[in-house]
Design a protein around this motif. Structure first.
Motif, mmCIF file in Angstrom:
data_model
loop_
_atom_site.group_PDB
_atom_site.id
_atom_site.type_symbol
_atom_site.label_atom_id
_atom_site.label_comp_id
_atom_site.label_asym_id
_atom_site.label_seq_id
_atom_site.Cartn_x
_atom_site.Cartn_y
_atom_site.Cartn_z
ATOM 1 N N ALA A 180 0.862 -1.183 0.000
ATOM 2 C CA ALA A 180 0.000 0.000 0.000
ATOM 3 C C ALA A 180 0.897 1.231 0.000
ATOM 4 N N LEU A 181 0.803 2.042 -1.053
ATOM 5 C CA LEU A 181 1.634 3.234 -1.215
ATOM 6 C C LEU A 181 0.738 4.462 -1.283
ATOM 7 N N ALA A 182 1.029 5.453 -0.457
ATOM 8 C CA ALA A 182 0.236 6.680 -0.444
ATOM 9 C C ALA A 182 0.378 7.417 -1.770
ATOM 10 N N VAL A 183 -0.746 7.877 -2.296
ATOM 11 C CA VAL A 183 -0.744 8.582 -3.575
ATOM 12 C C VAL A 183 0.130 9.830 -3.504
ATOM 13 N N ASP A 184 0.155 10.492 -2.351
ATOM 14 C CA ASP A 184 0.948 11.712 -2.211
ATOM 15 C C ASP A 184 2.442 11.471 -2.409
ATOM 16 N N HIS A 185 2.873 10.216 -2.259
ATOM 17 C CA HIS A 185 4.298 9.892 -2.397
ATOM 18 C C HIS A 185 4.644 9.327 -3.767
ATOM 19 N N VAL A 186 3.669 9.218 -4.655
ATOM 20 C CA VAL A 186 3.947 8.743 -6.019
ATOM 21 C C VAL A 186 4.512 9.895 -6.825
ATOM 22 N N ILE A 187 5.706 9.697 -7.373
ATOM 23 C CA ILE A 187 6.337 10.760 -8.163
ATOM 24 C C ILE A 187 6.327 10.442 -9.652
ATOM 25 N N GLY A 188 5.842 9.276 -10.015
ATOM 26 C CA GLY A 188 5.795 8.945 -11.437
ATOM 27 C C GLY A 188 5.181 7.583 -11.667
ATOM 28 N N TRP A 189 4.718 7.368 -12.900
ATOM 29 C CA TRP A 189 4.148 6.086 -13.311
ATOM 30 C C TRP A 189 4.994 5.504 -14.436
ATOM 31 N N THR A 190 5.235 4.226 -14.369
ATOM 32 C CA THR A 190 5.924 3.511 -15.444
ATOM 33 C C THR A 190 5.031 2.387 -15.926
ATOM 34 N N LEU A 191 4.750 2.380 -17.230
ATOM 35 C CA LEU A 191 3.992 1.290 -17.842
ATOM 36 C C LEU A 191 4.922 0.554 -18.795
ATOM 37 N N ARG A 192 5.197 -0.680 -18.502
ATOM 38 C CA ARG A 192 6.077 -1.469 -19.360
ATOM 39 C C ARG A 192 5.397 -2.785 -19.709
ATOM 40 N N SER A 193 5.643 -3.248 -20.909
ATOM 41 C CA SER A 193 5.021 -4.492 -21.356
ATOM 42 C C SER A 193 5.943 -5.214 -22.320
ATOM 43 N N THR A 194 6.033 -6.522 -22.157
ATOM 44 C CA THR A 194 6.801 -7.353 -23.073
ATOM 45 C C THR A 194 5.973 -7.637 -24.322
ATOM 46 N N TRP A 195 6.598 -8.294 -25.286
ATOM 47 C CA TRP A 195 5.890 -8.647 -26.514
ATOM 48 C C TRP A 195 4.711 -9.566 -26.203
ATOM 49 N N PHE A 196 4.921 -10.510 -25.275
ATOM 50 C CA PHE A 196 3.849 -11.434 -24.905
ATOM 51 C C PHE A 196 2.724 -10.700 -24.196
ATOM 52 N N GLN A 197 3.060 -9.719 -23.336
ATOM 53 C CA GLN A 197 2.009 -8.953 -22.662
ATOM 54 C C GLN A 197 1.197 -8.122 -23.662
ATOM 55 N N ARG A 198 1.877 -7.523 -24.614
ATOM 56 C CA ARG A 198 1.169 -6.682 -25.588
ATOM 57 C C ARG A 198 0.187 -7.494 -26.414
ATOM 58 N N ARG A 199 0.534 -8.745 -26.738
ATOM 59 C CA ARG A 199 -0.374 -9.588 -27.517
ATOM 60 C C ARG A 199 -1.664 -9.893 -26.747
ATOM 61 N N GLN A 200 -1.613 -9.823 -25.420
ATOM 62 C CA GLN A 200 -2.786 -10.109 -24.602
ATOM 63 C C GLN A 200 -3.404 -8.849 -24.004
ATOM 64 N N GLY A 201 -2.901 -7.679 -24.407
ATOM 65 C CA GLY A 201 -3.452 -6.425 -23.915
ATOM 66 C C GLY A 201 -3.125 -6.133 -22.470
ATOM 67 N N LEU A 202 -2.013 -6.665 -21.980
ATOM 68 C CA LEU A 202 -1.625 -6.481 -20.579
ATOM 69 C C LEU A 202 -0.420 -5.562 -20.475
ATOM 70 N N THR A 203 -0.219 -5.030 -19.303
ATOM 71 C CA THR A 203 0.952 -4.206 -19.025
ATOM 72 C C THR A 203 1.287 -4.334 -17.554
ATOM 73 N N THR A 204 2.443 -3.844 -17.163
ATOM 74 C CA THR A 204 2.855 -3.788 -15.760
ATOM 75 C C THR A 204 2.960 -2.326 -15.360
#
Length: 527
Positions: free
Chosen positions: A458-482
């Motif tokens: 559980a991370l407080a929103v006030d402490h989030v300084i950025g978002w990273t969305l990364r996905s492998t080739w296999f994830q992209r084929r299934q519409g997923l991301t991390t």
């Protein structure tokens, strides 16, 4: 009967008088804080008793070289000259003390050490994340302690750590409180920022009943492996193994009975080592809170007191390794911005009943919801990926074993172990699917994943300084991301695994719209 409904007019005169006395005492304490820091404004050395500690440490560090000199001197028939080599580490230890000094001035903590190569570490007081006070057995015998100031550096080099190694124990504890409650003003002078109410509230204490969870942590296995490996190497160096090979190991009992007894003995030894390690690490565990910071103390041989500023505590992690989870237990650690490589010091609860850990997490966060709420699952595509990643490698091993049996005429017994591994990965994959989930609640991004080592963060929103969305080739084929919510804490972050891309963008938008705007519009246009 609750006192929450009593009005101010209903207070007794004695209560008012006690409050006034407490307020005056606190004001005197606050006004004394700058004076205490002013005492350290000039460059000064650490406690002189460290001249007994540093030489001993250096002798231990030089021990292999000293043993080599002793053996060489004895073989050559030399006299007492080989003992003179001990003077070298002793001199190095004395120079280490004489060339180390520190000061706290103009809103900064500075540490200076080194003779030939001068090394100066300096950090502003407002960059102090944590303050640890540790005392090894030799420190405790001499009444000393080490103050480790956590400044957020990610370096693992001991030369980059700001350690005041060798202060009187009482002064070390006082300095810890001053560093966490004093911040620099515009003119560089220290100003006390402690709240009026300085009462400490104890949240958690050590319970001997928690020892039943020690054998389930895996620490005993690690200790046992280290002891067995070191012992085996020592026996090999002494040539004992060759003698053991000629002995009768049957002892008049079947070999399978001997193996079972050996396995039972190993399990008992691992459990005993785990319990001992748990006691040494967590003895007298105590978690408390005073206005402005959390305080953690523990340790049997080496005691450690850690303080974490409220403003730096960004969230918590509830860890549930498989063994602890099956026993209804968990452990709790803090997500502290700027903690970096010192994350191991941020444990808020040792392995304990899960209800206790969840309760402590709620007290730390100020709300129980992030630790108890239902999470949003990631859908069928994420479930298929969990099964594929768990079962796929096991099936590959089984196929290779099958080729060996069919092609080389091997025994069919070779397929038993790979088949068993495939069978074991099915419930493992199912558990991974059940563990996967996330939500946004009460200002916290909550994510859970894992099976053998399940984690709910559980991370407080006030402490989030950025978002990273990364996905492998296999994830992209299934519409997923991390989706990774990053903080200022080096490796500290919350990762949402295998989430549908639209849900990931929606979560980031709801939490912090200004950080995801451009990417969110691009994803919406593509959909």
């Amino acid at each position: 009967m609750s006192e929450a409904g009593d009005g101010v007019d209903g207070r007794e005169p004695d209560a008012d008088r006690d409050d006034a006395v407490a307020l005056r005492a606190h004001q005197q304490q606050v006004s004394a804080a700058p004076a205490e820091l002013a005492r350290d404004a000039e460059w000064q050395r650490l406690d002189p008793r460290m001249m007994l500690v540093h030489p001993v440490r250096e002798v231990i560090r030089f021990l292999p070289v000293l043993l080599g000199l002793f053996v060489a001197g004895t073989a050559s028939g030399g006299g007492a000259w080989q003992y003179l080599g001990v003077l070298v580490p002793i001199t190095v230890g004395l120079l280490r003390y004489l060339t180390t000094s520190f000061r706290i001035a103009q809103g900064r903590v500075e540490l200076r050490r080194g003779l030939v190569s001068r090394h100066v570490l300096s950090t502003p007081l407002d960059r102090v994340r944590t303050v640890d006070v540790t005392a090894s057995p030799i420190h405790r015998a001499l009444g000393l302690a080490t103050v480790r100031i956590g400044t957020g550096t990610a370096s693992t080099d001991s030369d980059e750590r700001l350690d005041l190694d060798g202060l009187p124990a009482g002064r070390a504890r006082g300095l810890r409180a001053e560093l966490l409650h004093v911040a620099p003003t515009q003119n560089g002078e220290a100003a006390a920022t402690s709240p009026v109410d300085a009462e400490e509230r104890v949240v958690l204490r050590f319970d001997l009943a928690w020892l039943r969870f020690a054998p389930l942590t895996g620490s005993g296995a690690v200790i046992a492996a280290g002891l067995l490996g070191g012992g085996a190497q020592l026996l090999n160096e002494l040539g004992v193994w060759s003698d053991l090979d000629t002995r009768d190991w049957s002892l008049g009992i079947p070999i399978w009975v001997a193996l079972v007894l050996a396995a039972l003995g190993l399990l008992v030894g691992v459990a005993v080592l785990a319990v001992l390690g748990y006691l040494v690490t967590n003895w007298d565990f105590r978690l408390s809170h005073s206005p402005g910071s959390w305080h953690l103390s523990r340790g049997l041989l080496t005691t450690r007191d850690t303080s974490i500023d409220d403003e730096r505590l960004a969230g918590v992690t509830v860890g549930e390794p498989l063994g602890l989870r099956l026993a209804g237990a968990a452990r709790l650690s803090a997500i502290v911005t700027g903690l970096g490589s010192e994350a191991s010091n941020a444990a808020l609860a040792p392995p304990a009943p899960r209800d206790v850990v969840v309760d402590v997490a709620g007290r730390v966060l100020g709300t129980d919801t992030p630790g108890t709420c239902e999470l949003t699952d990631h859908g069928p595509a994420a479930a298929r990926r969990r099964y594929t990643r768990a079962i796929g490698p096991a099936l590959a091993v089984l196929a290779a074993a099958l080729l060996v049996v069919l092609g080389a005429g091997g025994s069919w017994w070779l397929l038993i172990l790979p088949a068993a591994i495939v069978a074991a990965t099915v419930p493992l994959a199912a558990d991974r699917v059940r563990s996967l989930g996330h939500t946004l609640v009460d200002g916290y991004v909550v994510a859970r994943s894992g099976s053998l080592n399940r984690r709910r963060e559980a991370l407080a929103v006030d402490h989030v300084i950025g978002w990273t969305l990364r996905s492998t080739w296999f994830q992209r084929r299934q519409g997923l991301t991390t989706l990774v919510a990053t903080t200022a804490g080096g490796r500290q972050s919350v990762t949402v695994l295998d989430v549908p891309e639209t849900r990931a963008v929606e979560l980031a938008r709801l939490a912090l719209p200004e950080l995801i705007g451009a990417f969110g519009r691009r994803v919406a246009d593509r959909d």
